[in-house]
Write a protein that holds these residues in place. Structure first.
Motif, PDB file in Angstrom:
ATOM      1  N   ALA A 222       0.821  -1.211   0.000  1.00 16.54           N
ATOM      2  CA  ALA A 222       0.000   0.000   0.000  1.00 16.54           C
ATOM      3  C   ALA A 222       0.855   1.261   0.000  1.00 16.54           C
ATOM      4  O   ALA A 222       0.475   2.282  -0.584  1.00 16.54           O
ATOM      5  CB  ALA A 222      -0.921  -0.009   1.229  1.00 16.54           C
ATOM      6  N   LEU A 223       2.013   1.193   0.632  1.00 14.66           N
ATOM      7  CA  LEU A 223       2.872   2.370   0.742  1.00 14.66           C
ATOM      8  C   LEU A 223       3.713   2.605  -0.504  1.00 14.66           C
ATOM      9  O   LEU A 223       3.867   3.737  -0.967  1.00 14.66           O
ATOM     10  CB  LEU A 223       3.790   2.217   1.965  1.00 14.66           C
ATOM     11  N   PHE A 224       4.252   1.532  -1.099  1.00 19.15           N
ATOM     12  CA  PHE A 224       5.245   1.687  -2.157  1.00 19.15           C
ATOM     13  C   PHE A 224       4.775   1.267  -3.539  1.00 19.15           C
ATOM     14  O   PHE A 224       5.563   1.309  -4.491  1.00 19.15           O
ATOM     15  CB  PHE A 224       6.511   0.902  -1.804  1.00 19.15           C
ATOM     16  N   ALA A 225       3.530   0.839  -3.698  1.00 19.72           N
ATOM     17  CA  ALA A 225       3.041   0.472  -5.030  1.00 19.72           C
ATOM     18  C   ALA A 225       3.097   1.697  -5.943  1.00 19.72           C
ATOM     19  O   ALA A 225       2.724   2.805  -5.537  1.00 19.72           O
ATOM     20  CB  ALA A 225       1.620  -0.059  -4.949  1.00 19.72           C
ATOM     21  N   PRO A 226       3.577   1.536  -7.182  1.00 19.95           N
ATOM     22  CA  PRO A 226       3.705   2.695  -8.086  1.00 19.95           C
ATOM     23  C   PRO A 226       2.344   3.228  -8.503  1.00 19.95           C
ATOM     24  O   PRO A 226       1.379   2.477  -8.639  1.00 19.95           O
ATOM     25  CB  PRO A 226       4.474   2.118  -9.286  1.00 19.95           C
ATOM     26  N   SER A 227       2.291   4.531  -8.699  1.00 20.78           N
ATOM     27  CA  SER A 227       1.057   5.152  -9.193  1.00 20.78           C
ATOM     28  C   SER A 227       0.981   5.007 -10.698  1.00 20.78           C
ATOM     29  O   SER A 227       1.960   4.664 -11.353  1.00 20.78           O
ATOM     30  CB  SER A 227       1.017   6.638  -8.807  1.00 20.78           C
ATOM     31  N   ASP A 228      -0.188   5.279 -11.286  1.00 22.10           N
ATOM     32  CA  ASP A 228      -0.389   5.168 -12.730  1.00 22.10           C
ATOM     33  C   ASP A 228       0.425   6.242 -13.448  1.00 22.10           C
ATOM     34  O   ASP A 228       0.181   7.430 -13.288  1.00 22.10           O
ATOM     35  CB  ASP A 228      -1.881   5.344 -13.031  1.00 22.10           C
ATOM     36  N   PRO A 229       1.435   5.859 -14.249  1.00 17.86           N
ATOM     37  CA  PRO A 229       2.297   6.856 -14.877  1.00 17.86           C
ATOM     38  C   PRO A 229       1.830   7.324 -16.252  1.00 17.86           C
ATOM     39  O   PRO A 229       2.518   8.100 -16.883  1.00 17.86           O
ATOM     40  CB  PRO A 229       3.630   6.093 -15.006  1.00 17.86           C
ATOM     41  N   TRP A 230       0.708   6.814 -16.744  1.00 16.71           N
ATOM     42  CA  TRP A 230       0.336   7.111 -18.124  1.00 16.71           C
ATOM     43  C   TRP A 230      -0.606   8.311 -18.214  1.00 16.71           C
ATOM     44  O   TRP A 230      -1.625   8.371 -17.512  1.00 16.71           O
ATOM     45  CB  TRP A 230      -0.328   5.888 -18.745  1.00 16.71           C
ATOM     46  N   PRO A 231      -0.314   9.266 -19.098  1.00 16.61           N
ATOM     47  CA  PRO A 231      -1.174  10.428 -19.238  1.00 16.61           C
ATOM     48  C   PRO A 231      -2.414  10.093 -20.072  1.00 16.61           C
ATOM     49  O   PRO A 231      -2.344  10.011 -21.299  1.00 16.61           O
ATOM     50  CB  PRO A 231      -0.274  11.439 -19.972  1.00 16.61           C
ATOM     51  N   VAL A 232      -3.516   9.871 -19.441  1.00 10.78           N
ATOM     52  CA  VAL A 232      -4.755   9.571 -20.144  1.00 10.78           C
ATOM     53  C   VAL A 232      -5.839  10.509 -19.633  1.00 10.78           C
ATOM     54  O   VAL A 232      -5.700  11.156 -18.609  1.00 10.78           O
ATOM     55  CB  VAL A 232      -5.181   8.098 -19.934  1.00 10.78           C
ATOM     56  N   LYS A 238     -11.057   6.626 -15.496  1.00  5.05           N
ATOM     57  CA  LYS A 238     -12.143   6.058 -14.692  1.00  5.05           C
ATOM     58  C   LYS A 238     -12.630   4.748 -15.299  1.00  5.05           C
ATOM     59  O   LYS A 238     -12.914   3.777 -14.575  1.00  5.05           O
ATOM     60  CB  LYS A 238     -13.300   7.055 -14.591  1.00  5.05           C
ATOM     61  N   LEU A 239     -12.725   4.716 -16.617  1.00  7.40           N
ATOM     62  CA  LEU A 239     -13.159   3.500 -17.283  1.00  7.40           C
ATOM     63  C   LEU A 239     -12.152   2.375 -17.064  1.00  7.40           C
ATOM     64  O   LEU A 239     -12.533   1.236 -16.773  1.00  7.40           O
ATOM     65  CB  LEU A 239     -13.328   3.761 -18.783  1.00  7.40           C
ATOM     66  N   PHE A 240     -10.882   2.701 -17.176  1.00  6.85           N
ATOM     67  CA  PHE A 240      -9.847   1.680 -16.993  1.00  6.85           C
ATOM     68  C   PHE A 240      -9.847   1.165 -15.551  1.00  6.85           C
ATOM     69  O   PHE A 240      -9.649  -0.035 -15.305  1.00  6.85           O
ATOM     70  CB  PHE A 240      -8.479   2.248 -17.347  1.00  6.85           C
ATOM     71  N   CYS A 244     -10.349  -2.694 -14.520  1.00  9.69           N
ATOM     72  CA  CYS A 244      -9.431  -3.433 -13.647  1.00  9.69           C
ATOM     73  C   CYS A 244     -10.177  -4.060 -12.478  1.00  9.69           C
ATOM     74  O   CYS A 244      -9.879  -5.190 -12.057  1.00  9.69           O
ATOM     75  CB  CYS A 244      -8.328  -2.512 -13.133  1.00  9.69           C
ATOM     76  N   GLY A 245     -11.156  -3.337 -11.942  1.00  9.57           N
ATOM     77  CA  GLY A 245     -11.966  -3.890 -10.861  1.00  9.57           C
ATOM     78  C   GLY A 245     -12.739  -5.118 -11.302  1.00  9.57           C
ATOM     79  O   GLY A 245     -12.845  -6.110 -10.565  1.00  9.57           O
TER      80      GLY A 245
END
Length: 346
Positions: A222-232, A238-240, A244-245
């Motif tokens: 939870a602390l170190f998982a990377p954030s989404d780096p893609w500019p969308v 929200k759709l993606f 994923c859910g």
């Protein structure tokens, strides 16, 4: 740096020997409140190698203590059935751990640094992180690093984490220094969990220790998982996220695939694939990634709790129709067969 673990992820023989050395040396100073620079440097070099240098050697004061996170018994100092850790405190210093030090130590682990008091800088892979009180950093113990403190009265805790177990839980291999700010919920939760475990003198059962270890890994994720780096766009993001859910809910079904995902999201299969292509992946790869990550967690749990669950049953529970396909993809992802992976985590 070293890691040793009695019931959870096991360290190598070299790691266990290094921790044993640290424990033996630390017993001699356990009753002392302070160490001069020469004694502190000798103790640090015997356990981690490197080149400690004091800013003011004559005024230096330091200490080092072995600690156990999630212990089975509070009586035996050298028996660590959870994660190994050391508590440190010292005046201003500079400590450099080179490629040669890493090679001679022969250990392969990650180190989570909990900054208890004061501040310091940590440098690894040309990345510098300033740690304030309450912060947590994650470093690769198999890479050189430099630590600098100029404020004095510094205290920190080093928690040693087996490499493969951490990577399988995080889902990626950390590079350089990962930094968790002290004000976040995940940082506060992880800090409280570890520090309370060290202070708690009540022994735990082996099963409780295993569950606590899993909780610690989840907080690290939870602390170190990377954030989404893609500019969308916001709409596509929200759709993606919704897609994923849906995949996380259905990946355990062997019949579940990209067509089902597209139908549930109400979009075309082509647009679904475009969303994943923008993120450097495919829908099928993402599904198999979730299945394999889940399999790694089940194998770890199987070893930790000694359930004896058949590997073919784990494969089916993760969405694989047959063990052969599961074993082939698992080896491709983790470099080992499921059987060998489970053995490494015994």
């Amino acid at each position: 740096m070293s890691s040793f673990n009695g019931t959870g992820p096991a360290g190598s023989i070299a790691e266990a020997a290094a921790l044993e050395m640290m424990m033996h040396l630390s017993v001699d100073v356990a009753g002392r409140s302070e160490l001069n620079f020469e004694a502190w440097r000798a103790l640090l070099r015997s356990t981690c190698g490197g080149k400690p240098q004091a800013i003011e050697p004559n005024d230096f004061v330091g200490w080092m203590r072995p600690r156990s996170v999630y212990r089975l018994t509070a009586a035996a100092l050298k028996i660590h059935c959870g994660f190994a850790a050391t508590g440190h405190g010292c005046s201003a210093y500079r400590y450099e751990r080179t490629h040669r030090d890493v090679r001679l130590s022969g250990v392969d682990s990650y180190c989570a640094l909990f900054q208890i008091a004061s501040r310091r800088a940590v440098i690894q892979n040309d990345q510098t992180v300033q740690l304030a009180e309450g912060d947590i950093a994650l470093l690769d113990g198999g890479q050189p690093a430099t630590y600098v403190s100029e404020n004095g009265s510094e205290r920190w805790l080093a928690l040693y984490l087996p490499r493969q177990a951490l990577i399988s839980h995080l889902g990626f291999e950390p590079q350089g220094v990962l930094h968790g700010r002290g004000g976040t919920l995940a940082t506060r939760g992880l800090r409280r969990l570890v520090l309370d475990s060290i202070e708690d003198e009540e022994p735990m059962s082996p099963t409780a220790v295993s569950y606590m270890q899993l909780a610690l890994y989840d907080l690290l994720g939870a602390l170190f998982a990377p954030s989404d780096p893609w500019p969308v766009s916001r709409h596509a993001n929200k759709l993606f996220t919704r897609i994923c859910g849906a995949i996380k809910d259905g990946f355990a079904d062997p019949d579940f695939g990209p067509c089902d995902v597209a139908a549930e999201a109400g979009i075309s299969l082509r647009y679904l694939q475009k969303l994943f292509t923008q993120r450097g992946s495919t829908c099928s790869e993402f599904i198999y990634s979730l299945r394999l990550d889940y399999a790694a967690r089940l194998l770890h749990r199987r070893a930790s709790l000694d359930t004896g669950q058949p590997l073919s049953e784990i494969a089916y529970a993760c969405g694989f129709r047959d063990y052969t396909n599961f074993a082939r993809k698992f080896r491709h992802r983790f470099g080992r067969s499921p059987c060998a992976y489970a053995g490494d985590h015994t």
